[in-house]
Design a protein around this motif. Structure first.
Motif, PDB file in Angstrom:
ATOM      1  N   TRP A  18       1.010  -3.514   1.410  1.00 58.39           N
ATOM      2  CA  TRP A  18       0.667  -4.915   2.270  1.00 58.39           C
ATOM      3  C   TRP A  18       0.326  -4.694   3.638  1.00 58.39           C
ATOM      4  O   TRP A  18      -0.720  -5.135   4.202  1.00 58.39           O
TER       5      TRP A  18
ATOM      6  N   HIS B   5      -1.333 -13.949   3.607  1.00 56.41           N
ATOM      7  CA  HIS B   5      -2.727 -14.006   3.187  1.00 56.41           C
ATOM      8  C   HIS B   5      -3.394 -15.047   3.439  1.00 56.41           C
ATOM      9  O   HIS B   5      -4.760 -15.130   3.797  1.00 56.41           O
TER      10      HIS B   5
ATOM     11  N   GLU C 218      -6.041  -7.818  -0.878  1.00 59.42           N
ATOM     12  CA  GLU C 218      -4.634  -8.207   0.052  1.00 59.42           C
ATOM     13  C   GLU C 218      -4.048  -8.898  -1.163  1.00 59.42           C
ATOM     14  O   GLU C 218      -2.619  -8.905  -0.978  1.00 59.42           O
TER      15      GLU C 218
END
Length: 253
Positions: A154, A202, A142
């Motif tokens: 994403w 993230h 990711e």
């Protein structure tokens, strides 16, 4: 004296050399299903890539011409898209790309927050060291995608992280409900989130995993709640105007 027995149509030996013919109905059914899937995937792709904007009309006649199929195939594809909340079917006015209201978006994310809050304690209770290692591998992918891949990638990886948590809960019903609601959220985010924003941050994902592995369930739930609220806050329900043709928006030109 024994009577001669004549073979019936059920017992007669097959005629040699006659080619096997596949029933026409099966061929038609298979090709129809393929065409329906092709239309479905083209519309979803157009929406996820923001070529097809909310409110865009999807006339049956135009779709028939673009995909070289009959009206029945188009209608089945549109019904499937409506079932997945990608389009709206309006009586006597045809289909348009779905236009969720602010209230609908609020309720969608409210349901998602409640669902994920129920899943996280189950993950903390049942996940193994191998499971957490797998989650961290996903997080590395990711993180890499955020710096090198298109925004659509994403979104896919972000959704995968949440779906994996659903699977690790050990409750298939909760996992199934989460899959459906994340699919709807992903469409809303793809349509209305401004370009350049990550579908999920993230660092927030990483903190959720840290808390779960440490057994800090309340902190993990609070982090996830804040994370989902932040995701919703970036959604801008603004209709974009476009001069592209339907073929361009479907990626067919």
């Amino acid at each position: 004296m024994k009577k001669a027995v004549h073979p019936t149509s059920a017992t007669a030996a097959p005629v040699r050399g006659r080619p096997k013919v596949r029933p026409a109905a099966l061929v038609t059914e298979e090709s129809t299903e393929d065409a329906e899937t092709r239309i479905y995937q083209s519309v979803v792709s157009g929406v996820m890539s923001q070529r097809l904007t909310p409110g865009t009309k999807l006339p049956e006649a135009a779709l028939c011409e673009l995909f070289s199929v009959g009206r029945t195939v188009v209608q089945k594809a549109l019904q499937r898209l409506a079932h997945d909340h990608v389009v709206e079917l309006r009586p006597n006015r045809g289909a348009i790309v779905a236009m969720p209201t602010r209230e609908e978006v609020d309720k969608l994310f409210e349901a998602r927050r409640v669902l994920e809050a129920a899943i996280l304690p189950l993950v903390a209770r049942s996940a193994t060291k191998a499971d957490f290692a797998m989650l961290r591998r996903q997080l590395r992918q990711e993180h890499q995608a955020m710096h090198s891949a298109p925004q659509t990638e994403w979104a896919r990886l972000a959704s995968t992280f949440h779906l994996t948590l659903g699977e690790l809960s050990g409750n298939p019903l909760l996992a199934r409900y989460l899959t459906e609601i994340i699919s709807r959220c992903a469409l809303v985010v793809a349509i209305f989130q401004p370009p350049g924003n990550a579908a999920c941050e993230h660092d927030e994902h990483a903190r959720v995993v840290d808390y779960l592995e440490q057994g800090k369930v309340k902190e993990a739930v609070a982090e996830m709640d804040a994370h989902l609220r932040d995701l919703e806050s970036h959604i801008q329900l603004i209709e974009d105007q476009t001069e592209l043709s339907l073929a361009d928006m479907l990626g067919l030109s």
